[in-house]
Design a protein around this motif. Structure first.
Motif, PDB file in Angstrom:
ATOM      1  N   VAL A  45      48.146 -40.343  14.391  1.00 31.65           N
ATOM      2  CA  VAL A  45      48.097 -41.620  15.096  1.00 31.65           C
ATOM      3  C   VAL A  45      47.930 -42.733  14.066  1.00 31.65           C
ATOM      4  N   ALA A  46      48.674 -43.822  14.234  1.00 32.59           N
ATOM      5  CA  ALA A  46      48.510 -44.984  13.372  1.00 32.59           C
ATOM      6  C   ALA A  46      47.251 -45.734  13.800  1.00 32.59           C
ATOM      7  N   VAL A  47      46.414 -46.060  12.813  1.00 35.44           N
ATOM      8  CA  VAL A  47      45.171 -46.784  13.107  1.00 35.44           C
ATOM      9  C   VAL A  47      45.056 -48.002  12.203  1.00 35.44           C
ATOM     10  N   MET A  48      44.306 -48.978  12.681  1.00 37.68           N
ATOM     11  CA  MET A  48      43.987 -50.151  11.880  1.00 37.68           C
ATOM     12  C   MET A  48      42.490 -50.374  11.897  1.00 37.68           C
ATOM     13  N   GLU A  49      41.947 -50.769  10.751  1.00 35.49           N
ATOM     14  CA  GLU A  49      40.531 -51.133  10.720  1.00 35.49           C
ATOM     15  C   GLU A  49      40.353 -52.474  11.411  1.00 35.49           C
ATOM     16  N   VAL A  50      39.431 -52.530  12.351  1.00 32.79           N
ATOM     17  CA  VAL A  50      39.136 -53.782  13.054  1.00 32.79           C
ATOM     18  C   VAL A  50      37.682 -54.148  12.769  1.00 32.79           C
ATOM     19  N   PRO A  51      37.310 -55.415  12.919  1.00 34.88           N
ATOM     20  CA  PRO A  51      35.902 -55.783  12.737  1.00 34.88           C
ATOM     21  C   PRO A  51      35.017 -54.971  13.674  1.00 34.88           C
ATOM     22  N   TRP A  52      33.850 -54.545  13.181  1.00 33.21           N
ATOM     23  CA  TRP A  52      32.963 -53.684  13.975  1.00 33.21           C
ATOM     24  C   TRP A  52      32.586 -54.316  15.309  1.00 33.21           C
ATOM     25  N   GLU A  53      32.444 -55.652  15.318  1.00 38.60           N
ATOM     26  CA  GLU A  53      32.052 -56.298  16.579  1.00 38.60           C
ATOM     27  C   GLU A  53      33.169 -56.235  17.631  1.00 38.60           C
ATOM     28  N   GLU A  54      34.422 -56.030  17.177  1.00 40.93           N
ATOM     29  CA  GLU A  54      35.544 -55.927  18.121  1.00 40.93           C
ATOM     30  C   GLU A  54      35.856 -54.483  18.498  1.00 40.93           C
ATOM     31  N   ALA A  55      35.280 -53.528  17.778  1.00 44.29           N
ATOM     32  CA  ALA A  55      35.613 -52.112  17.962  1.00 44.29           C
ATOM     33  C   ALA A  55      35.470 -51.617  19.413  1.00 44.29           C
ATOM     34  N   PRO A  56      34.444 -52.075  20.182  1.00 44.76           N
ATOM     35  CA  PRO A  56      34.315 -51.568  21.559  1.00 44.76           C
ATOM     36  C   PRO A  56      35.497 -51.898  22.476  1.00 44.76           C
ATOM     37  N   ARG A  57      36.410 -52.775  22.044  1.00 44.30           N
ATOM     38  CA  ARG A  57      37.576 -53.119  22.873  1.00 44.30           C
ATOM     39  C   ARG A  57      38.709 -52.100  22.747  1.00 44.30           C
ATOM     40  N   PHE A  58      38.593 -51.168  21.777  1.00 47.38           N
ATOM     41  CA  PHE A  58      39.723 -50.304  21.437  1.00 47.38           C
ATOM     42  C   PHE A  58      39.418 -48.824  21.675  1.00 47.38           C
ATOM     43  N   GLY A  59      40.493 -48.042  21.676  1.00 45.96           N
ATOM     44  CA  GLY A  59      40.354 -46.605  21.531  1.00 45.96           C
ATOM     45  C   GLY A  59      40.164 -46.324  20.050  1.00 45.96           C
ATOM     46  N   LEU A  60      39.088 -45.594  19.686  1.00 42.89           N
ATOM     47  CA  LEU A  60      38.714 -45.440  18.280  1.00 42.89           C
ATOM     48  C   LEU A  60      38.832 -43.988  17.823  1.00 42.89           C
ATOM     49  N   MET A  61      39.366 -43.818  16.618  1.00 46.51           N
ATOM     50  CA  MET A  61      39.464 -42.502  16.006  1.00 46.51           C
ATOM     51  C   MET A  61      38.346 -42.335  14.979  1.00 46.51           C
ATOM     52  N   VAL A  62      37.543 -41.308  15.152  1.00 44.15           N
ATOM     53  CA  VAL A  62      36.529 -40.963  14.151  1.00 44.15           C
ATOM     54  C   VAL A  62      37.161 -39.906  13.249  1.00 44.15           C
ATOM     55  N   ALA A  63      37.228 -40.179  11.919  1.00 48.62           N
ATOM     56  CA  ALA A  63      37.915 -39.274  10.999  1.00 48.62           C
ATOM     57  C   ALA A  63      37.034 -38.960   9.797  1.00 48.62           C
ATOM     58  N   ASP A  64      37.279 -37.797   9.170  1.00 50.09           N
ATOM     59  CA  ASP A  64      36.523 -37.421   7.969  1.00 50.09           C
ATOM     60  C   ASP A  64      37.182 -38.011   6.725  1.00 50.09           C
ATOM     61  N   GLU A  65      36.691 -37.623   5.541  1.00 50.71           N
ATOM     62  CA  GLU A  65      37.186 -38.227   4.299  1.00 50.71           C
ATOM     63  C   GLU A  65      38.643 -37.855   4.013  1.00 50.71           C
ATOM     64  N   ASP A  66      39.150 -36.814   4.654  1.00 49.89           N
ATOM     65  CA  ASP A  66      40.552 -36.409   4.493  1.00 49.89           C
ATOM     66  C   ASP A  66      41.439 -36.999   5.587  1.00 49.89           C
ATOM     67  N   ASP A  67      40.885 -37.915   6.373  1.00 51.40           N
ATOM     68  CA  ASP A  67      41.584 -38.579   7.489  1.00 51.40           C
ATOM     69  C   ASP A  67      41.835 -37.652   8.672  1.00 51.40           C
ATOM     70  N   ARG A  68      41.191 -36.491   8.680  1.00 44.75           N
ATOM     71  CA  ARG A  68      41.340 -35.610   9.848  1.00 44.75           C
ATOM     72  C   ARG A  68      40.463 -36.140  10.975  1.00 44.75           C
ATOM     73  N   ILE A  69      41.036 -36.220  12.162  1.00 43.17           N
ATOM     74  CA  ILE A  69      40.328 -36.785  13.318  1.00 43.17           C
ATOM     75  C   ILE A  69      39.348 -35.754  13.863  1.00 43.17           C
ATOM     76  N   THR A  70      38.100 -36.197  14.020  1.00 41.51           N
ATOM     77  CA  THR A  70      37.054 -35.301  14.531  1.00 41.51           C
ATOM     78  C   THR A  70      36.571 -35.690  15.923  1.00 41.51           C
ATOM     79  N   GLU A  71      36.868 -36.937  16.311  1.00 39.55           N
ATOM     80  CA  GLU A  71      36.390 -37.412  17.612  1.00 39.55           C
ATOM     81  C   GLU A  71      37.240 -38.610  18.036  1.00 39.55           C
ATOM     82  N   PHE A  72      37.344 -38.806  19.343  1.00 39.51           N
ATOM     83  CA  PHE A  72      38.046 -39.966  19.887  1.00 39.51           C
ATOM     84  C   PHE A  72      37.121 -40.665  20.877  1.00 39.51           C
TER      85      PHE A  72
END
Length: 402
Positions: free
Chosen positions: A150-177
């Protein structure tokens, strides 16, 4: 002959937050940036990225969109094998015809994808302004040996609750959505652009369709199911220009950013990554003696005799002598009569602003919204339309307030 990757473009959105602009128009068909429509961006990205097969899934108010896409020639997508295909919902023997969700829309067109037997399928959104090289995204997907990216963009932390967020490890593998969480664990916002291995996409869409509890949605259902099964899922960091123009404010803002390509990151004059469109076929524009035009984009067929500052004028707009336009987005075929004042607003296509009428106002602090006038609306002479107005029917003259 199998294709390596084909694109499926979700273009059925109603765009209800654009109110008057989308009452008779699908959101991807909304005009943008002087001579484009929103759908020109993903289509041009496909062509520039070497993708020659695109299925466009339409649903809400598709007429203008279908007519605009035609045979795909403006985007070099008029191919004998592949090319662009408009895929509306249709009645089938098993019953269902209306697309129930983003995942169901793709599911109903599995036969279309099967025709090209691709190795990969990229899912795109038809209602974003984004310049992106999908071939670079595919290279990442292959290098990670991913099943889903999935293509992701870093957004300001205060705006993050407006989006679907990908939690990823240091290798960019997604661990949580996280879907619009109150307490975000990540600021990697999903852009709604996915690459699937074709076999994985087919398997999960088929299983999702059999689940009567499912909302048939990628974010709410497919991605959580992939995580549940510990599939190889990766987050691709995109750093270019991307904007979801789902609100009046964001659509206005994106048009204003067109005027400042050096700082905003959206350059419509880039010869190396052209944005293609179905040209209006109009004559050149004409700026009369005595007219004032500053820091604006003026497109084909415009006639300007008044004052235009920091605005975007689409094809065929007429501005009479004495009219003043500032900080405005004026869509194709609209007319601004003598003495009218139009500021900080969006006018849809074929609007007429009568003599000495006032539409919108420049902001004072945070209190001034973007006035919006829907397509074909006539604002009578001397009428006054306030800065937060949403006008979808004619307004008589004589100082009427909105």
């Amino acid at each position: 002959m199998a294709k390596e990757m084909i694109a499926m473009l979700l273009a059925g959105g109603q765009g209800s937050r654009l109110y008057a602009l989308t009452q008779r128009l699908a959101k991807p068909a909304v005009p943008f940036g002087g001579k484009y429509r929103i759908i020109d961006f993903p289509l041009s990205n496909c062509v520039n990225s070497g993708i020659d097969t695109v299925g466009i899934l339409t649903q809400y108010q598709p007429l203008v969109l279908n007519e605009y896409i035609g045979n795909g020639q403006p985007w070099d997508l008029d191919r004998l094998y592949g090319g662009v295909h408009v895929l509306p919902p249709y009645q089938r023997a098993t019953g269902s015809d209306w697309y129930k969700g983003t995942a169901n829309a793709i599911y109903q067109n599995l036969d279309f994808i099967e025709r090209y037997d691709p190795k990969y399928v990229i899912i795109l959104s038809g209602d974003q302004i984004c310049k992106q090289d999908y071939s670079d995204f595919l290279k990442f997907h292959k290098e990670k040996n991913a099943e889903f990216s999935v293509a992701v963009m870093e957004v300001p932390w205060e705006e993050a609750p407006r989006f679907g967020l990908m939690v990823a490890d240091e290798d960019d593998r997604i661990t949580e959505f996280q879907e619009k969480p109150k307490n975000p664990k990540s600021n990697l916002a999903s852009m709604g652009i996915y690459i699937f291995n074709w076999d994985i996409l087919k398997k999960y869409l088929t299983e999702d369709e059999l689940d009567p509890q499912s909302e048939n949605d990628f974010g709410n259902n497919i991605i959580p199911n992939l995580l549940r099964d510990n599939r190889k899922m990766y987050a691709y960091h995109f750093s270019g220009y991307w904007k979801d123009v789902g609100t009046i404010a964001s659509l206005w803002e994106a048009n204003m950013e067109v005027l400042d390509p050096e700082h905003s990151g959206i350059n419509l004059f880039d010869e190396n990554w052209k944005i293609y469109s179905r040209n209006s076929g109009m004559t050149g524009h004409k700026i009369n003696a005595g007219a004032v035009v500053e820091d604006s984009m003026i497109t084909d067929g415009c006639r300007v005799a008044g004052t235009v500052k920091h605005s975007v004028l689409f094809a065929g707009v007429k501005v009479e002598a004495g009219a003043i336009i500032e900080d405005a987005v004026i869509m194709g075929g609209s007319e601004i009569k003598a003495g009218a004042i139009v500021k900080h607003c969006i006018l849809a296509e074929n609007v007429v602003i009568g003599e000495n009428a006032v539409v919108g106002a420049m902001p004072e602090g945070d209190a001034c919204g973007v006035a919006t006038v829907g397509p074909g609306v006539v604002i009578g002479e001397n009428a006054k339309i306030g800065p937060n107005a949403m006008v979808d029917k004619n307004v008589e003259g004589g100082g009427e307030q909105w």
